[in-house]
Design a protein around this motif. Structure first.
Motif, PDB file in Angstrom:
ATOM      1  N   THR A  41       0.830  -1.213   0.000  1.00 34.31           N
ATOM      2  CA  THR A  41       0.000   0.000   0.000  1.00 34.31           C
ATOM      3  C   THR A  41       0.859   1.256   0.000  1.00 34.31           C
ATOM      4  N   LEU A  42       1.831   1.303   0.910  1.00 30.57           N
ATOM      5  CA  LEU A  42       2.705   2.472   0.996  1.00 30.57           C
ATOM      6  C   LEU A  42       3.507   2.653  -0.289  1.00 30.57           C
ATOM      7  N   MET A  43       4.049   1.556  -0.806  1.00 35.13           N
ATOM      8  CA  MET A  43       4.864   1.622  -2.016  1.00 35.13           C
ATOM      9  C   MET A  43       4.015   2.022  -3.226  1.00 35.13           C
ATOM     10  N   GLY A  44       2.846   1.384  -3.372  1.00 38.83           N
ATOM     11  CA  GLY A  44       1.980   1.656  -4.523  1.00 38.83           C
ATOM     12  C   GLY A  44       1.478   3.081  -4.556  1.00 38.83           C
ATOM     13  N   PHE A  64      -4.142  14.857 -10.734  1.00 37.42           N
ATOM     14  CA  PHE A  64      -4.013  15.706  -9.544  1.00 37.42           C
ATOM     15  C   PHE A  64      -4.897  15.159  -8.428  1.00 37.42           C
ATOM     16  N   PHE A  65      -6.139  14.787  -8.764  1.00 36.34           N
ATOM     17  CA  PHE A  65      -7.046  14.219  -7.765  1.00 36.34           C
ATOM     18  C   PHE A  65      -6.624  12.804  -7.371  1.00 36.34           C
ATOM     19  N   LEU A  66      -6.080  12.057  -8.306  1.00 35.46           N
ATOM     20  CA  LEU A  66      -5.571  10.721  -7.989  1.00 35.46           C
ATOM     21  C   LEU A  66      -4.416  10.811  -6.996  1.00 35.46           C
ATOM     22  N   ARG A  67      -3.584  11.825  -7.172  1.00 32.42           N
ATOM     23  CA  ARG A  67      -2.474  12.061  -6.238  1.00 32.42           C
ATOM     24  C   ARG A  67      -3.015  12.367  -4.838  1.00 32.42           C
ATOM     25  N   ASN A  68      -4.063  13.165  -4.774  1.00 26.40           N
ATOM     26  CA  ASN A  68      -4.709  13.450  -3.491  1.00 26.40           C
ATOM     27  C   ASN A  68      -5.247  12.178  -2.848  1.00 26.40           C
ATOM     28  N   LEU A  69      -5.855  11.314  -3.666  1.00 27.03           N
ATOM     29  CA  LEU A  69      -6.403  10.060  -3.154  1.00 27.03           C
ATOM     30  C   LEU A  69      -5.292   9.167  -2.599  1.00 27.03           C
ATOM     31  N   SER A  70      -4.169   9.102  -3.298  1.00 26.88           N
ATOM     32  CA  SER A  70      -3.055   8.278  -2.835  1.00 26.88           C
ATOM     33  C   SER A  70      -2.477   8.809  -1.528  1.00 26.88           C
ATOM     34  N   PHE A  71      -2.371  10.128  -1.423  1.00 23.77           N
ATOM     35  CA  PHE A  71      -1.884  10.737  -0.184  1.00 23.77           C
ATOM     36  C   PHE A  71      -2.838  10.416   0.968  1.00 23.77           C
ATOM     37  N   SER A 278     -14.411  -4.231   8.281  1.00 25.70           N
ATOM     38  CA  SER A 278     -13.556  -3.053   8.470  1.00 25.70           C
ATOM     39  C   SER A 278     -12.205  -3.229   7.792  1.00 25.70           C
ATOM     40  N   LEU A 279     -11.715  -4.469   7.771  1.00 22.66           N
ATOM     41  CA  LEU A 279     -10.441  -4.749   7.101  1.00 22.66           C
ATOM     42  C   LEU A 279     -10.508  -4.404   5.617  1.00 22.66           C
ATOM     43  N   SER A 280     -11.682  -4.580   5.016  1.00 20.09           N
ATOM     44  CA  SER A 280     -11.817  -4.375   3.570  1.00 20.09           C
ATOM     45  C   SER A 280     -11.558  -2.928   3.171  1.00 20.09           C
ATOM     46  N   TYR A 281     -12.063  -1.958   3.973  1.00 14.30           N
ATOM     47  CA  TYR A 281     -11.865  -0.562   3.569  1.00 14.30           C
ATOM     48  C   TYR A 281     -10.722   0.142   4.298  1.00 14.30           C
ATOM     49  N   THR A 282     -10.205  -0.471   5.372  1.00 16.03           N
ATOM     50  CA  THR A 282      -9.064   0.156   6.059  1.00 16.03           C
ATOM     51  C   THR A 282      -7.723  -0.412   5.620  1.00 16.03           C
ATOM     52  N   VAL A 283      -7.716  -1.671   5.149  1.00 12.84           N
ATOM     53  CA  VAL A 283      -6.458  -2.337   4.802  1.00 12.84           C
ATOM     54  C   VAL A 283      -6.404  -2.724   3.323  1.00 12.84           C
ATOM     55  N   VAL A 284      -7.459  -3.393   2.839  1.00 15.06           N
ATOM     56  CA  VAL A 284      -7.421  -3.957   1.493  1.00 15.06           C
ATOM     57  C   VAL A 284      -7.641  -2.896   0.408  1.00 15.06           C
ATOM     58  N   THR A 285      -8.678  -2.079   0.543  1.00 14.68           N
ATOM     59  CA  THR A 285      -8.994  -1.077  -0.489  1.00 14.68           C
ATOM     60  C   THR A 285      -7.849  -0.095  -0.740  1.00 14.68           C
ATOM     61  N   PRO A 286      -7.182   0.457   0.306  1.00 14.52           N
ATOM     62  CA  PRO A 286      -6.046   1.349   0.038  1.00 14.52           C
ATOM     63  C   PRO A 286      -4.925   0.692  -0.759  1.00 14.52           C
ATOM     64  N   MET A 287      -4.785  -0.647  -0.626  1.00 15.69           N
ATOM     65  CA  MET A 287      -3.773  -1.353  -1.406  1.00 15.69           C
ATOM     66  C   MET A 287      -4.230  -1.518  -2.860  1.00 15.69           C
ATOM     67  N   LEU A 288      -5.526  -1.780  -3.062  1.00 20.10           N
ATOM     68  CA  LEU A 288      -6.045  -2.059  -4.401  1.00 20.10           C
ATOM     69  C   LEU A 288      -6.131  -0.815  -5.276  1.00 20.10           C
ATOM     70  N   ASN A 289      -6.356   0.352  -4.664  1.00 22.92           N
ATOM     71  CA  ASN A 289      -6.549   1.577  -5.456  1.00 22.92           C
ATOM     72  C   ASN A 289      -5.412   1.860  -6.433  1.00 22.92           C
ATOM     73  N   PRO A 290      -4.141   1.912  -5.979  1.00 24.86           N
ATOM     74  CA  PRO A 290      -3.058   2.167  -6.949  1.00 24.86           C
ATOM     75  C   PRO A 290      -2.904   1.051  -7.965  1.00 24.86           C
ATOM     76  N   ILE A 291      -3.203  -0.204  -7.541  1.00 25.31           N
ATOM     77  CA  ILE A 291      -3.125  -1.326  -8.476  1.00 25.31           C
ATOM     78  C   ILE A 291      -4.175  -1.184  -9.568  1.00 25.31           C
ATOM     79  N   ILE A 292      -5.389  -0.819  -9.177  1.00 27.02           N
ATOM     80  CA  ILE A 292      -6.484  -0.635 -10.144  1.00 27.02           C
ATOM     81  C   ILE A 292      -6.137   0.461 -11.140  1.00 27.02           C
TER      82      ILE A 292
END
Length: 319
Positions: A41-44, A64-71, A278-292
């Protein structure tokens, strides 16, 4: 912090139960799994930020908005995951009163900001597809900066009011929070006072925070769908839809998981099921966003390729 009367005691810290009911071997396996997810997640998300800043091709409003989302996703993870990893190895399952309040504050802040930022990204796609000729004028630097501020700002009052109000209540009895982070419902169960008014506020606030951005997203995509259907060529339709598909997938993951967590009937909302959701949106989703966004977006993939080639070229030039 309040001192209660009678048998009520002053709470200085809480104990996060996390996944303590599971065998030690399972907890160790979960630790390794979540550690890998956390690092990915951090790396992606860091790569998305660096590439969208470094590559001129990605200096458009969408990125620009994608960068905000990653931050935002990096912040969301830093607030929750490190402490959760510590509880899984039983380094320290306690969290101070102030630490719990701080964690809850930033959880609300980043969660609300993500809701509104996803709505802003939907509006950006609406302008790009429905008003392509005016897109550079409408989404100029000043406008995108205002939209970013408008997306981040609602998190401040929501987090401030809800966290301050909840932690002004007296706590008594057990100090064990049956969750892997300081979320509002499990902490609220430890309160020794009438919380009916707070619960009404929390429910209404959650509905508004989720529904307002959700309605804005639905309106944007209704207009986008109508515009795509009017495009004569199949290739044009596919190209227009492809610019929205990544965002639609991210929105679906976030809203489905968070809605299942907070809008389920209490009779079906056991602590175990809530932890898993809770794991799905606190742990898994932040990892999947940059991959998607990386796998479904040729511009991002090409930019990553150019960035790596430049980095390798610079390395080869160093004597």
């Amino acid at each position: 912090m309040s001192m209660a009367e009678g048998n009520w005691t002053k709470v200085n810290e809480f104990i996060l139960m996390s996944f303590s009911s599971l065998p030690a071997k399972i907890q160790s396996l979960l630790f390794l799994t979540f550690l890998i997810i956390y690092l990915v997640t951090l790396m992606g998300n860091s790569l998305i930020i660096l590439v969208t800043l470094a590559d001129p091709v990605l200096h458009s409003p969408m990125y620009f908005f994608l960068r905000n989302l990653s931050f935002l996703e990096i912040g969301f993870n830093l607030v929750i995951v490190p402490k959760m990893l510590g509880t899984l190895l039983a380094w320290d399952t306690t969290i101070s009163f102030l630490g719990c309040a701080t964690q809850m504050y930033f959880f609300f802040f980043f969660g609300v900001a993500e809701c509104f930022l996803l709505a802003t990204m939907a509006y950006d796609r609406y302008v790009a597809i429905c008003n392509p000729l005016h897109y550079p004028v409408i989404m100029n630097q000043r406008t995108r900066a205002k939209l970013a501020v408008a997306s981040w700002f609602p998190g401040f009052p929501v987090a401030t009011v809800q966290t301050t109000w909840l932690f002004s209540f007296p706590f008594c009895g057990t100090n064990k929070v049956n969750h892997f982070f300081c979320d509002s419902p499990p902490v609220l169960k430890l309160v020794c006072a009438d919380t009916a008014l707070f619960e009404i506020y929390a429910i209404v606030g959650t509905i508004l925070v989720v529904m307002i951005p959700c309605l804005l997203i639905l309106c944007s995509y209704t207009c986008i769908a109508a515009a795509i259907l009017n495009i004569p060529s199949a290739k044009g339709k596919h190209r227009a839809f492809s610019t929205c598909s990544s965002h639609l997938l991210v929105v679906s993951l976030f809203y489905v998981s968070s809605s299942l967590t907070y809008f389920r009937p209490k009779s079906n909302n056991s602590p175990k099921s809530k932890k898993l959701l809770s794991l799905s949106y606190t742990v898994v989703t932040p990892m999947l966003n940059p991959i998607i966004y990386s796998l479904r977006n040729n511009e991002v993939k090409n930019a990553l390729s150019r960035t790596f080639r430049k980095a390798l070229g610079l390395r080869n030039c160093i004597p």
